[in-house]
Design a protein around this motif. Sequence first.
Motif, PDB file in Angstrom:
ATOM      1  N   ALA A   1      37.461  38.826  24.796  1.00  0.00           N
ATOM      2  CA  ALA A   1      37.551  39.600  26.035  1.00  0.00           C
ATOM      3  C   ALA A   1      36.173  39.788  26.664  1.00  0.00           C
ATOM      4  O   ALA A   1      36.031  39.725  27.892  1.00  0.00           O
ATOM      5  CB  ALA A   1      38.205  40.954  25.762  1.00  0.00           C
TER       6      ALA A   1
ATOM      7  N   GLY B   1      44.771  36.554  19.536  1.00  0.00           N
ATOM      8  CA  GLY B   1      44.174  37.806  19.072  1.00  0.00           C
ATOM      9  C   GLY B   1      43.174  37.602  17.949  1.00  0.00           C
ATOM     10  O   GLY B   1      43.106  38.399  17.021  1.00  0.00           O
TER      11      GLY B   1
ATOM     12  N   ARG C   1      47.098  40.882  27.859  1.00  0.00           N
ATOM     13  CA  ARG C   1      46.574  39.839  26.967  1.00  0.00           C
ATOM     14  C   ARG C   1      47.231  38.499  27.251  1.00  0.00           C
ATOM     15  O   ARG C   1      46.563  37.456  27.329  1.00  0.00           O
ATOM     16  CB  ARG C   1      46.869  40.224  25.511  1.00  0.00           C
ATOM     17  CG  ARG C   1      45.653  40.457  24.691  1.00  0.00           C
ATOM     18  CD  ARG C   1      46.003  40.836  23.273  1.00  0.00           C
ATOM     19  NE  ARG C   1      46.476  39.706  22.507  1.00  0.00           N
ATOM     20  CZ  ARG C   1      47.263  39.799  21.444  1.00  0.00           C
ATOM     21  NH1 ARG C   1      47.672  40.977  21.013  1.00  0.00           N
ATOM     22  NH2 ARG C   1      47.622  38.732  20.781  1.00  0.00           N
TER      23      ARG C   1
ATOM     24  N   LEU D   1      40.637  45.248  27.279  1.00  0.00           N
ATOM     25  CA  LEU D   1      40.710  44.420  26.072  1.00  0.00           C
ATOM     26  C   LEU D   1      39.379  44.406  25.332  1.00  0.00           C
ATOM     27  O   LEU D   1      39.358  44.283  24.102  1.00  0.00           O
ATOM     28  CB  LEU D   1      41.160  43.003  26.419  1.00  0.00           C
ATOM     29  CG  LEU D   1      42.564  42.893  27.009  1.00  0.00           C
ATOM     30  CD1 LEU D   1      42.889  41.452  27.362  1.00  0.00           C
ATOM     31  CD2 LEU D   1      43.602  43.464  26.069  1.00  0.00           C
TER      32      LEU D   1
ATOM     33  N   ALA E   1      39.329  39.232  19.153  1.00  0.00           N
ATOM     34  CA  ALA E   1      39.853  39.570  20.478  1.00  0.00           C
ATOM     35  C   ALA E   1      38.835  40.296  21.356  1.00  0.00           C
ATOM     36  O   ALA E   1      38.755  40.026  22.549  1.00  0.00           O
ATOM     37  CB  ALA E   1      41.125  40.408  20.333  1.00  0.00           C
TER      38      ALA E   1
ATOM     39  N   LEU F   1      49.632  44.225  25.624  1.00  0.00           N
ATOM     40  CA  LEU F   1      50.148  42.882  25.336  1.00  0.00           C
ATOM     41  C   LEU F   1      50.418  42.061  26.602  1.00  0.00           C
ATOM     42  O   LEU F   1      50.009  40.891  26.663  1.00  0.00           O
ATOM     43  CB  LEU F   1      51.391  42.975  24.454  1.00  0.00           C
ATOM     44  CG  LEU F   1      51.858  41.681  23.813  1.00  0.00           C
ATOM     45  CD1 LEU F   1      50.750  41.025  22.996  1.00  0.00           C
ATOM     46  CD2 LEU F   1      53.072  41.956  22.935  1.00  0.00           C
TER      47      LEU F   1
ATOM     48  N   THR G   1      42.190  35.153  23.092  1.00  0.00           N
ATOM     49  CA  THR G   1      42.946  36.292  23.623  1.00  0.00           C
ATOM     50  C   THR G   1      44.427  36.163  23.280  1.00  0.00           C
ATOM     51  O   THR G   1      45.066  37.139  22.876  1.00  0.00           O
ATOM     52  CB  THR G   1      42.741  36.390  25.146  1.00  0.00           C
ATOM     53  OG1 THR G   1      41.345  36.567  25.399  1.00  0.00           O
ATOM     54  CG2 THR G   1      43.517  37.546  25.741  1.00  0.00           C
TER      55      THR G   1
ATOM     56  N   ALA H   1      42.850  43.628  20.197  1.00  0.00           N
ATOM     57  CA  ALA H   1      44.255  43.219  20.104  1.00  0.00           C
ATOM     58  C   ALA H   1      44.867  43.877  18.869  1.00  0.00           C
ATOM     59  O   ALA H   1      44.964  43.252  17.817  1.00  0.00           O
ATOM     60  CB  ALA H   1      44.356  41.705  20.040  1.00  0.00           C
TER      61      ALA H   1
ATOM     62  N   SER I   1      48.550  40.102  16.559  1.00  0.00           N
ATOM     63  CA  SER I   1      47.309  39.344  16.654  1.00  0.00           C
ATOM     64  C   SER I   1      46.827  38.940  15.266  1.00  0.00           C
ATOM     65  O   SER I   1      47.180  39.571  14.263  1.00  0.00           O
ATOM     66  CB  SER I   1      46.234  40.192  17.336  1.00  0.00           C
ATOM     67  OG  SER I   1      45.876  41.281  16.521  1.00  0.00           O
TER      68      SER I   1
ATOM     69  N   GLY J   1      45.165  35.487  28.831  1.00  0.00           N
ATOM     70  CA  GLY J   1      45.061  34.353  27.919  1.00  0.00           C
ATOM     71  C   GLY J   1      45.621  33.082  28.526  1.00  0.00           C
ATOM     72  O   GLY J   1      44.959  32.036  28.535  1.00  0.00           O
TER      73      GLY J   1
ATOM     74  N   TRP K   1      39.630  42.568  32.150  1.00  0.00           N
ATOM     75  CA  TRP K   1      39.130  42.272  30.806  1.00  0.00           C
ATOM     76  C   TRP K   1      38.642  43.528  30.090  1.00  0.00           C
ATOM     77  O   TRP K   1      38.673  43.587  28.856  1.00  0.00           O
ATOM     78  CB  TRP K   1      37.996  41.248  30.848  1.00  0.00           C
ATOM     79  CG  TRP K   1      38.461  39.840  31.026  1.00  0.00           C
ATOM     80  CD1 TRP K   1      38.275  39.049  32.115  1.00  0.00           C
ATOM     81  CD2 TRP K   1      39.203  39.055  30.083  1.00  0.00           C
ATOM     82  NE1 TRP K   1      38.851  37.820  31.901  1.00  0.00           N
ATOM     83  CE2 TRP K   1      39.426  37.798  30.666  1.00  0.00           C
ATOM     84  CE3 TRP K   1      39.700  39.300  28.803  1.00  0.00           C
ATOM     85  CZ2 TRP K   1      40.120  36.780  30.019  1.00  0.00           C
ATOM     86  CZ3 TRP K   1      40.389  38.290  28.147  1.00  0.00           C
ATOM     87  CH2 TRP K   1      40.600  37.047  28.759  1.00  0.00           C
TER      88      TRP K   1
END
Length: 175
Positions: free
Chosen positions: A112, A105, A31, A148, A108, A28, A102, A153, A157, A35, A145
Amino acid sequence: MTHGMRTETSSTGGAGGWRADATRYALLPLRIFLGVTFVYAGLDKLTDGAFLKDSGAGSVGDMMRTVRDSSAIPALVDLALKNPSGFGYAIAFGELAVGIGTLVGLLARLAALGGALISLSLWLTVSWASDPYYYGNDLAYLMAWLPLVLAGAPVLSLDAALRARRRRRRAAHYG
């Protein structure tokens, strides 16, 4: 010293205790960072009067002409130079879409992957000549990245909410 049997307890009541919770939420912060960074980068490009021009100080066109001969793939830069302004808009809107996807989510893994591809293309062009290589931040973003891309996610998400909704519908239909 004696060693007793250790039992896991969860303050949230979930299975597996706090370690399982920490593992589930481990991606998280990554992310959120990626993001927010990509949304900011996209908006920054879209609101910069100089960046989206074909030429001039601070323009994407001049930047691409500057890095062309030192990039790993000059043909990629040549492709961007066919329409520097269009390339600038593509990068900006791509960063914005990746960042929003991202953060919320939604799709996701695809978001990514888009972020990884943007970072890869920037590493092979703009920051390729960084010496030593670790001074170029695009390689670090590419590596950031990849977890992810692999994990998506799974919590907090829209993807997780949609998965749960599909499970409930299947359970109601077949249960």
